[in-house]
Design a protein around this motif. Structure first.
Motif, PDB file in Angstrom:
ATOM      1  N   SER A 119     -13.518  21.117 -46.618  1.00  0.00           N
ATOM      2  CA  SER A 119     -12.597  21.082 -45.292  1.00  0.00           C
ATOM      3  C   SER A 119     -13.059  21.400 -44.143  1.00  0.00           C
ATOM      4  O   SER A 119     -14.279  22.287 -44.298  1.00  0.00           O
ATOM      5  CB  SER A 119     -11.135  21.565 -45.711  1.00  0.00           C
ATOM      6  OG  SER A 119     -11.414  22.768 -45.889  1.00  0.00           O
ATOM      7  N   ILE A 120     -12.644  21.193 -42.785  1.00  0.00           N
ATOM      8  CA  ILE A 120     -12.948  22.049 -41.814  1.00  0.00           C
ATOM      9  C   ILE A 120     -11.719  22.420 -41.327  1.00  0.00           C
ATOM     10  O   ILE A 120     -10.784  21.733 -41.232  1.00  0.00           O
ATOM     11  CB  ILE A 120     -13.722  21.107 -40.576  1.00  0.00           C
ATOM     12  CG1 ILE A 120     -15.081  20.876 -41.350  1.00  0.00           C
ATOM     13  CG2 ILE A 120     -13.861  21.796 -39.487  1.00  0.00           C
ATOM     14  CD1 ILE A 120     -15.937  22.057 -41.361  1.00  0.00           C
ATOM     15  N   GLN A 121     -11.477  23.918 -41.046  1.00  0.00           N
ATOM     16  CA  GLN A 121     -10.588  24.333 -40.183  1.00  0.00           C
ATOM     17  C   GLN A 121     -10.975  24.444 -38.771  1.00  0.00           C
ATOM     18  O   GLN A 121     -12.134  24.921 -38.221  1.00  0.00           O
ATOM     19  CB  GLN A 121     -10.247  25.805 -40.593  1.00  0.00           C
ATOM     20  CG  GLN A 121      -9.183  26.518 -39.812  1.00  0.00           C
ATOM     21  CD  GLN A 121      -8.797  28.131 -40.076  1.00  0.00           C
ATOM     22  OE1 GLN A 121      -8.074  28.693 -39.661  1.00  0.00           O
ATOM     23  NE2 GLN A 121      -8.923  28.124 -41.627  1.00  0.00           N
ATOM     24  N   LEU A 122     -10.117  23.710 -37.856  1.00  0.00           N
ATOM     25  CA  LEU A 122     -10.380  23.824 -36.447  1.00  0.00           C
ATOM     26  C   LEU A 122      -8.894  23.368 -35.925  1.00  0.00           C
ATOM     27  O   LEU A 122      -7.935  23.206 -36.185  1.00  0.00           O
ATOM     28  CB  LEU A 122     -11.160  22.323 -36.485  1.00  0.00           C
ATOM     29  CG  LEU A 122     -10.666  21.104 -37.166  1.00  0.00           C
ATOM     30  CD1 LEU A 122      -9.370  20.449 -36.720  1.00  0.00           C
ATOM     31  CD2 LEU A 122     -11.603  19.988 -36.949  1.00  0.00           C
ATOM     32  N   GLN A 123      -9.157  23.666 -34.365  1.00  0.00           N
ATOM     33  CA  GLN A 123      -7.899  23.819 -33.506  1.00  0.00           C
ATOM     34  C   GLN A 123      -7.820  22.128 -33.321  1.00  0.00           C
ATOM     35  O   GLN A 123      -8.534  21.342 -32.854  1.00  0.00           O
ATOM     36  CB  GLN A 123      -8.630  24.221 -32.237  1.00  0.00           C
ATOM     37  CG  GLN A 123      -7.209  24.476 -31.286  1.00  0.00           C
ATOM     38  CD  GLN A 123      -7.447  25.147 -30.077  1.00  0.00           C
ATOM     39  OE1 GLN A 123      -7.747  26.450 -29.903  1.00  0.00           O
ATOM     40  NE2 GLN A 123      -7.691  24.675 -28.881  1.00  0.00           N
ATOM     41  N   TYR A 124      -6.654  21.629 -33.407  1.00  0.00           N
ATOM     42  CA  TYR A 124      -6.197  20.216 -33.399  1.00  0.00           C
ATOM     43  C   TYR A 124      -4.653  20.432 -33.125  1.00  0.00           C
ATOM     44  O   TYR A 124      -4.051  20.899 -34.003  1.00  0.00           O
ATOM     45  CB  TYR A 124      -6.664  19.456 -34.557  1.00  0.00           C
ATOM     46  CG  TYR A 124      -6.404  17.915 -34.575  1.00  0.00           C
ATOM     47  CD1 TYR A 124      -6.356  17.356 -33.465  1.00  0.00           C
ATOM     48  CD2 TYR A 124      -6.410  17.332 -35.830  1.00  0.00           C
ATOM     49  CE1 TYR A 124      -6.207  16.005 -33.383  1.00  0.00           C
ATOM     50  CE2 TYR A 124      -6.610  15.950 -35.595  1.00  0.00           C
ATOM     51  CZ  TYR A 124      -6.439  15.272 -34.532  1.00  0.00           C
ATOM     52  OH  TYR A 124      -6.434  14.164 -34.413  1.00  0.00           O
TER      53      TYR A 124
END
Length: 348
Positions: free
Chosen positions: A174-179
């Motif tokens: 996964s990638i944790q990101l601002q969305y």
């Protein structure tokens, strides 16, 4: 609470309890009360917890919670708990980092969390100018092969760097990101890359530090300085999105959607992100269980076609925010800003 298979034989709740608000610098907390709050979240179905080695004291709190939850409910119940931590090497160490540094940090997280193998490690790298980020990803893979890490993920890398990590042979879960509804930069490139390589998104910032909430509906545009760094950060995103008037138009629309479902703006804003391609879960910041009921409602809310059409009509008027994932933040912060943020995350 909805659940989703993030990887083979690895299931998480679609709402994740964030841990940054428990770190130093956010006000005094009672460790016993914090552990009791985590038990309440897990009992309610939010069984996935996010933290980081850089969040002062939080891994230790979650380690205490794990032992408490096992004592209360047994090992089978504890096995449903997932802990997502972050490996964030010290800013000043980046130019000279080596495998021993990486393994030492992972060993500390294992000890703090009372785990034999970390469930999921999200790799963050402060400064692309420090060139060892790809070597560090390889060392994490070696530690995965050694049985100290179950799954490797990333956080706040842009698309090109994520692609390079994957192409180097490091499988990312996964990638944790601002969305969020305000910040749709992942849709430029990262969504396609995720679909091509089978990783998912864990989203933070879905309520923009509280801006996407009833508190700000009808309020005049705030001046500076704002109450905290988080509001300052997300106010810049609102400016990039199209300004305060368009933001208010979005809030009015979200309030109408919320009225149809007898809920609140923040719940709608987070639930909307769970409908996006590639999004496995949203991360909610919580110092305690005061908003647990609203957090639980996120995955229950089913937006209608009319709801989505109304929201999309506003978003069609928004500006295209410059850059890829986290590019603006890196450009805006510069080295001085990175040092400030590094110290803030440590609670200093």
């Amino acid at each position: 609470m909805q659940r989703i298979e993030l990887a083979e034989n690895y299931e998480i709740s679609r709402v994740i309890r964030g841990g940054w608000q428990l770190a130093g610098g956010h006000g005094a907390i009672s460790a016993d009360e914090a552990v009791a709050d985590m038990v309440a979240f897990a009992d309610a179905g939010i069984t996935t917890f996010d933290c980081a080695d850089i969040y002062t004291g939080v891994e230790e709190l979650i380690g205490r919670f794990r032992l408490r939850y096992r004592d209360l409910h047994g090992q089978d119940a504890l096995n449903r708990i997932r802990i997502h931590t972050k490996f964030v090497p010290d800013l000043e160490v980046l130019p000279r980092i080596n495998k021993a540094d990486v393994e030492g940090a992972i060993d500390i997280s294992l000890k703090r969390l009372n785990l034999d193998c970390l469930d999921l490690v999200q790799f963050h790298w402060w400064d692309y100018a420090a060139p060892k980020w790809l070597e560090t990803a390889q060392w994490l893979l070696e530690l995965q092969n050694a049985g100290k890490i179950s799954r490797i993920s990333g956080t706040n890398f842009d698309t090109d760097h994520v692609r390079a990590i994957i192409q180097s042979g490091v499988p990312l879960t996964s990638i944790q990101l601002q969305y969020s509804l305000l910040d749709r930069r992942p849709e430029k490139q990262m969504v396609t890359l995720a679909a091509d390589h089978g990783f998912s998104f864990l989203c933070y910032g879905t309520v923009a530090g509280g801006f996407l909430g009833d508190r700000w509906l009808g309020e005049p545009e705030p001046g500076h300085p704002l109450e905290n760094r988080s509001l300052t950060k997300y106010k810049l995103i609102i400016d990039d999105f199209g300004g305060w008037d368009l933001f208010q138009h979005l809030l009015v629309t979200l309030r109408k959607v919320a009225d149809r479902h007898q809920t609140d703006i923040a719940t709608v804003a987070s639930a909307a992100m769970l409908t996006k391609p590639g999004v496995a879960a949203v991360i909610v910041g919580a110092r305690n269980r005061d908003h647990l009921k609203a957090n639980l409602a996120i995955s229950d809310l089913k937006l209608t076609e009319q709801d989505q059409a109304d929201i999309d009509a506003v978003l069609a008027q928004a500006h295209n925010i410059d850059g890829d994932v986290y590019t603006l933040e890196r450009d805006r912060e510069g080295r001085h800003g990175m040092i400030m943020k590094y110290n803030l995350n440590k609670g200093e």
